[in-house]
Design a protein around this motif. Structure first.
Motif, mmCIF file in Angstrom:
data_model
loop_
_atom_site.group_PDB
_atom_site.id
_atom_site.type_symbol
_atom_site.label_atom_id
_atom_site.label_comp_id
_atom_site.label_asym_id
_atom_site.label_seq_id
_atom_site.Cartn_x
_atom_site.Cartn_y
_atom_site.Cartn_z
ATOM 1 N N GLU A 1 -26.663 -30.098 -11.347
ATOM 2 C CA GLU A 1 -25.610 -29.899 -12.259
ATOM 3 C C GLU A 1 -25.256 -28.244 -12.403
ATOM 4 O O GLU A 1 -26.001 -27.158 -12.434
ATOM 5 N N LEU A 2 -24.060 -28.327 -13.217
ATOM 6 C CA LEU A 2 -23.854 -26.801 -13.788
ATOM 7 C C LEU A 2 -24.332 -26.238 -14.352
ATOM 8 O O LEU A 2 -24.585 -24.391 -14.433
ATOM 9 N N HIS A 3 -25.574 -26.990 -15.522
ATOM 10 C CA HIS A 3 -26.280 -25.962 -16.255
ATOM 11 C C HIS A 3 -27.721 -25.675 -15.584
ATOM 12 O O HIS A 3 -28.607 -24.672 -16.115
ATOM 13 N N GLU A 4 -27.472 -25.941 -14.036
ATOM 14 C CA GLU A 4 -28.824 -25.767 -12.850
ATOM 15 C C GLU A 4 -28.505 -24.039 -12.643
ATOM 16 O O GLU A 4 -28.939 -23.182 -12.490
ATOM 17 N N LEU A 5 -27.077 -23.524 -12.578
ATOM 18 C CA LEU A 5 -26.626 -21.641 -12.671
ATOM 19 C C LEU A 5 -27.144 -21.272 -13.173
ATOM 20 O O LEU A 5 -27.635 -21.674 -14.643
ATOM 21 N N THR A 6 -27.201 -20.200 -12.687
ATOM 22 C CA THR A 6 -27.778 -18.632 -14.128
ATOM 23 C C THR A 6 -26.199 -18.786 -15.064
ATOM 24 O O THR A 6 -25.295 -19.029 -14.937
ATOM 25 N N PRO A 7 -26.832 -18.369 -16.154
ATOM 26 C CA PRO A 7 -25.684 -17.569 -17.027
ATOM 27 C C PRO A 7 -24.290 -16.797 -15.983
ATOM 28 O O PRO A 7 -23.401 -17.301 -16.329
ATOM 29 N N LEU A 8 -25.209 -15.960 -14.969
ATOM 30 C CA LEU A 8 -23.696 -15.585 -14.709
ATOM 31 C C LEU A 8 -23.205 -15.753 -13.731
ATOM 32 O O LEU A 8 -21.809 -15.822 -13.215
ATOM 33 N N ASP A 9 -23.888 -16.816 -12.755
ATOM 34 C CA ASP A 9 -23.331 -18.076 -11.489
ATOM 35 C C ASP A 9 -22.343 -18.686 -12.717
ATOM 36 O O ASP A 9 -21.390 -19.037 -11.907
ATOM 37 N N GLN A 10 -22.704 -19.358 -13.914
ATOM 38 C CA GLN A 10 -21.645 -19.677 -14.992
ATOM 39 C C GLN A 10 -20.160 -19.565 -14.954
ATOM 40 O O GLN A 10 -19.010 -19.765 -14.654
ATOM 41 N N THR A 11 -21.008 -18.218 -15.028
ATOM 42 C CA THR A 11 -19.738 -17.114 -15.875
ATOM 43 C C THR A 11 -18.847 -16.861 -14.484
ATOM 44 O O THR A 11 -17.504 -17.084 -14.772
ATOM 45 N N MET A 12 -19.317 -16.371 -12.389
ATOM 46 C CA MET A 12 -18.544 -16.024 -11.931
ATOM 47 C C MET A 12 -17.423 -18.059 -11.397
ATOM 48 O O MET A 12 -17.192 -17.634 -10.946
ATOM 49 N N LEU A 13 -18.813 -18.862 -11.330
ATOM 50 C CA LEU A 13 -17.370 -20.552 -11.403
ATOM 51 C C LEU A 13 -16.729 -20.056 -12.419
ATOM 52 O O LEU A 13 -15.697 -20.702 -11.553
ATOM 53 N N THR A 14 -16.111 -20.653 -13.360
ATOM 54 C CA THR A 14 -15.304 -20.205 -14.480
ATOM 55 C C THR A 14 -14.161 -18.887 -13.862
ATOM 56 O O THR A 14 -12.834 -19.813 -13.445
ATOM 57 N N PHE A 15 -14.624 -18.181 -13.444
ATOM 58 C CA PHE A 15 -13.274 -17.171 -13.104
ATOM 59 C C PHE A 15 -13.605 -17.764 -11.731
ATOM 60 O O PHE A 15 -11.856 -17.721 -11.744
ATOM 61 N N GLU A 16 -13.961 -18.249 -10.657
ATOM 62 C CA GLU A 16 -13.192 -18.352 -9.574
ATOM 63 C C GLU A 16 -12.707 -19.500 -9.621
ATOM 64 O O GLU A 16 -11.325 -19.825 -8.657
ATOM 65 N N ILE A 17 -12.742 -20.558 -10.512
ATOM 66 C CA ILE A 17 -12.040 -22.021 -11.168
ATOM 67 C C ILE A 17 -10.544 -21.596 -11.911
ATOM 68 O O ILE A 17 -9.109 -21.972 -11.226
ATOM 69 N N ASN A 18 -11.515 -20.584 -12.120
ATOM 70 C CA ASN A 18 -9.652 -20.358 -13.358
ATOM 71 C C ASN A 18 -8.553 -19.574 -12.044
ATOM 72 O O ASN A 18 -7.495 -19.264 -11.976
ATOM 73 N N MET A 19 -8.622 -18.295 -11.206
ATOM 74 C CA MET A 19 -8.319 -17.451 -10.043
ATOM 75 C C MET A 19 -7.488 -18.546 -9.270
ATOM 76 O O MET A 19 -6.475 -18.711 -8.699
ATOM 77 N N VAL A 20 -8.387 -19.187 -9.244
ATOM 78 C CA VAL A 20 -8.201 -20.428 -8.244
ATOM 79 C C VAL A 20 -7.161 -21.745 -7.996
ATOM 80 O O VAL A 20 -5.966 -21.809 -7.612
ATOM 81 N N SER A 21 -7.457 -21.610 -9.863
ATOM 82 C CA SER A 21 -5.971 -22.952 -10.655
ATOM 83 C C SER A 21 -5.099 -21.968 -10.309
ATOM 84 O O SER A 21 -3.505 -22.808 -10.262
ATOM 85 N N GLN A 22 -4.700 -20.820 -10.779
ATOM 86 C CA GLN A 22 -3.804 -20.122 -10.519
ATOM 87 C C GLN A 22 -2.968 -20.078 -9.670
ATOM 88 O O GLN A 22 -1.848 -20.385 -9.367
ATOM 89 N N ALA A 23 -3.163 -19.739 -8.748
ATOM 90 C CA ALA A 23 -3.176 -19.886 -7.075
ATOM 91 C C ALA A 23 -2.341 -20.659 -6.662
ATOM 92 O O ALA A 23 -0.700 -21.279 -6.753
ATOM 93 N N LEU A 24 -2.657 -22.168 -6.693
ATOM 94 C CA LEU A 24 -2.972 -23.243 -6.622
ATOM 95 C C LEU A 24 -1.406 -23.521 -7.364
ATOM 96 O O LEU A 24 -0.757 -24.376 -7.074
ATOM 97 N N LYS A 25 -1.653 -23.314 -8.919
ATOM 98 C CA LYS A 25 -0.317 -23.976 -9.169
ATOM 99 C C LYS A 25 0.844 -22.990 -8.992
ATOM 100 O O LYS A 25 1.664 -23.438 -9.164
ATOM 101 N N ARG A 26 1.204 -21.688 -9.194
ATOM 102 C CA ARG A 26 1.605 -20.362 -8.456
ATOM 103 C C ARG A 26 2.606 -21.720 -6.674
ATOM 104 O O ARG A 26 3.715 -21.361 -7.319
ATOM 105 N N VAL A 27 1.767 -21.423 -5.914
ATOM 106 C CA VAL A 27 1.892 -22.365 -4.468
ATOM 107 C C VAL A 27 2.490 -23.722 -4.484
ATOM 108 O O VAL A 27 2.919 -24.019 -4.463
ATOM 109 N N THR A 28 2.465 -24.337 -5.291
ATOM 110 C CA THR A 28 2.755 -26.027 -5.425
ATOM 111 C C THR A 28 3.912 -25.874 -6.477
ATOM 112 O O THR A 28 4.394 -26.774 -6.386
ATOM 113 N N GLY A 29 3.501 -25.405 -7.565
ATOM 114 C CA GLY A 29 4.636 -25.196 -8.230
ATOM 115 C C GLY A 29 4.138 -26.269 -9.264
ATOM 116 O O GLY A 29 5.319 -27.577 -9.849
ATOM 117 N N CYS A 30 3.454 -27.028 -9.047
ATOM 118 C CA CYS A 30 2.152 -28.224 -9.362
ATOM 119 C C CYS A 30 2.945 -28.333 -11.250
ATOM 120 O O CYS A 30 2.787 -27.258 -11.913
#
Length: 140
Positions: free
Chosen positions: A51-80
């Motif tokens: 579960e997400l809540h099992e990650l440390t607060p720092l890992d939760q922050t890093m996961l959010t950052f990585e989700i945002n970074m990859v989502s933006q790249a995926l949207k740019r690449v696909t134009g979805c």
């Protein structure tokens, strides 16, 4: 490639259905081998985490950052039109986050992609082309 943390093992179903794309900070980025949708998956490299809540607060922050970074790249690449994000875990309990590029008229629109029809693997050259495009979009 960074060292995998001691005790971490990728669920065999994730390994079977996806292709490794690149390492980020917390997660390995993988591509779902289903050409019907541009579909990426982030897998935090933490042993035993379900579960997400099992990650440390720092890992939760890093996961959010990585989700945002990859989502933006995926949207740019696909134009979805929309990025669907999910961390269901009902079939594969290991924490992993799906990011799926969606457009009106795709095979499951407007419903969810999970459980819709049979997976259609990429042709190898198409898979490599898409992987290269995503890697380029994520490179500094």
């Amino acid at each position: 490639m960074p060292a995998v943390p001691a005790g971490f093992e990728l669920d065999p179903r994730i390994e079977r259905d996806t292709c490794p794309l690149m390492w980020l900070g917390l997660c390995e980025l993988r591509l779902m081998d289903d050409r019907r949708w541009p579909w990426l998956m982030l897998v935090p490299q933490r042993p035993g985490v379900i579960e997400l809540h099992e990650l440390t607060p720092l890992d939760q922050t890093m996961l959010t950052f990585e989700i945002n970074m990859v989502s933006q790249a995926l949207k740019r690449v696909t134009g979805c039109r929309k990025i669907n994000m999910g961390a269901l875990g009902n079939v594969v309990p290991q924490l992993h986050v799906h990011l799926v590029a969606r457009n009106e008229g795709d095979p499951a629109w407007p419903g969810p992609v999970w459980g819709f029809g049979d997976r259609e693997p990429y042709r190898r050259e198409d898979l490599h082309r898409f992987v290269d495009t995503i890697r380029s979009a994520l490179s500094p």
